[in-house]
Design an enzyme around this catalytic site. Structure first.
Site, short mmCIF file in Angstrom:
data_model
loop_
_atom_site.label_atom_id
_atom_site.label_comp_id
_atom_site.label_asym_id
_atom_site.label_seq_id
_atom_site.Cartn_x
_atom_site.Cartn_y
_atom_site.Cartn_z
CG ASP A 95 -0.20 0.05 2.51
OD1 ASP A 95 1.03 0.26 2.50
OD2 ASP A 95 -0.85 -0.11 3.57
CG ASP A 270 -6.03 -5.45 1.24
OD1 ASP A 270 -6.61 -4.69 0.44
OD2 ASP A 270 -5.71 -5.09 2.39
CB CYS A 308 -12.08 -26.73 5.97
SG CYS A 308 -10.53 -25.82 5.74
CB CYS A 310 -6.91 -25.83 6.17
SG CYS A 310 -7.51 -25.76 7.87
CB CYS A 313 -10.22 -28.47 8.98
SG CYS A 313 -10.86 -26.83 9.38
CG HIS A 339 -9.88 -22.63 9.32
ND1 HIS A 339 -10.42 -23.64 8.55
CD2 HIS A 339 -10.86 -21.71 9.50
CE1 HIS A 339 -11.69 -23.33 8.29
NE2 HIS A 339 -11.97 -22.17 8.86
ZN LIG Z 1 -9.78 -25.47 7.85
#
Ligand SMILES: [Zn+2]
Length: 382
Positions: A95, A270, A308, A310, A313, A339
Site C-alpha cells: 500500500d 485484501d 475444509c 486445511c 481442520c 484455517h
Molecule cells: Zn480449515
C-alpha cells in the site's frame, strides 16, 4: 524497459460483471479473483511463507508506512529487497502508506505538497509525499506499488469527500510521474476515492483512468458503512474503470464482501479480518463464523469446518482449538490463521473455478445456502 506485467481475462460470467483472469508479474502469475493475505511488517502474523504457499497464497500485501519507519526501506534494499528479506518469492503488493500516516500518526502539517508527521516509534518528524511513497516502494522492490491517496472518514460531507478526492487526483498524477522515472519491473496502480457519493465515485474512477495505470483500485471503503452503501460505491466506480484493467477492492472485507465484490467485477482483495479475527479465536467457515472459545465446543470432536481441507481442520478438533485459546498457547493463533486464510483463498479459488466452468451463479447461490444452513446450526453470521 518492457515490464513483465500483464492482465489477461480468461472467462466472463454472462449474468454479472464477475470474471476469471490472470495477472503476470516478474515474481509469478496471479490467478484472479484473488485474496491477498496482509503482511503488515513484512510478515503475515503467525504464518510462515511455506504455510502461505501450502494454502495457495499467490501474492501478499505489505505496508509501506511500517517498513519505512522500521527497519527502513534502505536497509531492506541493501539486504536484497523485500522478497528476499521476508523469504517470500512470490508477488508482493505494497500500500502507499497513506492510510497509516493519516490514521496512526500524529499529524504535524498537511499541505498539498505532502504531510509532516511524527513517528509513533521514536517521535521523529518525517515528511511524506507522493514522490516519497513511490521512492520507498521502489526501494522495497515490490511488484505492485500503490499511489498515495487521501481517504475521508465515514460519514463525510460532500464537500469533504470532493476536496479529498481532488487531492487524491493531484497526488495520483505526481505518483505516476515519479513511477515513470524508474527503470524497474515494478508497476503502479491508481486509487479512486469519492466516499459514498456514487457520482463522485464514478468521476474519480474516470479521472484516475485518464492516467492509464496498469491496474486500478477502489479505496476508502469498509469504514463502517452499511454493505449496500459499499456496493453502490463499488458499482459506481466500476463504471469509470476500463474492464481491461485489474480492479482491486482495497481493505475489504468479509466473505460476503468478497463474493459480492467478485460479482461486481473486482479481481483483487485484501483485508486483515481473517488473520486478526483468527488471533481472537474467530474462525470463518463455509457455514459462518465460529467463536471457538465458546463453552459449547468443550467436548466437540469435529474439526472447525468438516468440509475444509486445511491442516488445522484435517488434524484438530474444535475442543482442542478451544483448549489452546483458553490457555493462550501461541499455536492457537497459527492454526486459526492458517484455517481462516485457507478459507478465504478457497472462497476466491472456488469462484474462479466456477467462472472458468460457466457456473458462477450456482456458486453464488450455494455460498448463501451454506450460510443459511450454518445459522440453523448455530454459526454466527459471516
Ligand atoms: Zn480449515
Amino acid at each position: 524497459m518492457t515490464r513483465s506485467f500483464k492482465f489477461e481475462i480468461e472467462s466472463k460470467d454472462p449474468n454479472s460483471l464477475a470474471r476469471a483472469a490472470a495477472i503476470t508479474t516478474g515474481h509469478g502469475r496471479i490467478p484472479t479473483p484473488i485474496f491477498m493475505p496482509v503482511g503488515t511488517r513484512g510478515t503475515v502474523k503467525a504464518i510462515a511463507p511455506d504455510d502461505l504457499m501450502n494454502i495457495g497464497a499467490k501474492i501478499v500485501l505489505s505496508n509501506t508506512y511500517h517498513l519505512m519507519l522500521r527497519p527502513g526501506e534502505e536497509l531492506v534494499s541493501r539486504l536484497g529487497g523485500l522478497h528476499k528479506f521476508m523469504g517470500w518469492p512470490g508477488p508482493i503488493l505494497t500500500d502507499s502508506g497513506g492510510f497509516q500516516v493519516f490514521s496512526l500518526s500524529k499529524l504535524r502539517k498537511m499541505t498539498e505538497e505532502g504531510v509532516t508527521f511524527q513517528s509513533p516509534y521514536d517521535g521523529s518528524r518525517t515528511f511524506f509525499s507522493p514522490e516519497r511513497s513511490i521512492e520507498v516502494q521502489t526501494a522495497l522492490g515490490v511488484d505492485i506499488m500503490m499511489c498515495l491517496d487521501e481517504c475521508t472518514g465515514y460519514p463525510a460531507t460532500r464537500a469533504e469527500a470532493e476536496k479529498s478526492m481532488e487531492l487524491t487526483h493531484k497526488w495520483a498524477a505526481r505518483c505516476h510521474a515519479a513511477w515513470l522515472q524508474n527503470d524497474t519491473d515494478q508497476v503502479l496502480f491508481g486509487i479512486s476515492q469519492g466516499s459514498f457519493y456514487p457520482d463522485l465515485r464514478r468521476r474519480s474512477a474516470e479521472a484516475i483512468s485518464e492516467l492509464d495505470f496498469p491496474g486500478q483500485a477502489v479505496g476508502g471503503l469498509a469504514l463502517g458503512e452499511p454493505l449496500e452503501d459499499r456496493l453502490a460505491a463499488l458499482e459506481a466506480a466500476r463504471e469509470g474503470i476500463s474492464e481491461n484493467k485489474p480492479m482491486y477492492l482495497m481493505g475489504v472485507g468479509t466473505p460476503i464482501d468478497l463474493i459480492e465484490g467478485i460479482k461486481r467485477g473486482a479481481d483483487m482483495f485484501d483485508c486483515v479480518l481473517p488473520t486478526r479475527n483468527a488471533r481472537n479465536g474467530q474462525m470463518f467457515t463455509r457455514l459462518g463464523r465460529l467463536v471457538i472459545k465458546n463453552a459449547r465446543f468443550r467436548e466437540d470432536e469435529r474439526p472447525p469446518d468438516e468440509k475444509c481441507g486445511c491442516y488445522t481442520c484435517r488434524t484438530f478438533s474444535r475442543a482442542y482449538l478451544r483448549h489452546l485459546f483458553q490457555n493462550e498457547e501461541p499455536l492457537a493463533m497459527r492454526l486459526a490463521s492458517l484455517h481462516n486464510l485457507h478459507y478465504y483463498l478457497d472462497l476466491v479459488t472456488g469462484a474462479r473455478e466456477a467462472l472458468l466452468n460457466g457456473a458462477f451463479s450456482g456458486y453464488y447461490t450455494e455460498f448463501y445456502e451454506n450460510l443459511r444452513q450454518g445459522r440453523e446450526e448455530g454459526f454466527s453470521k459471516a
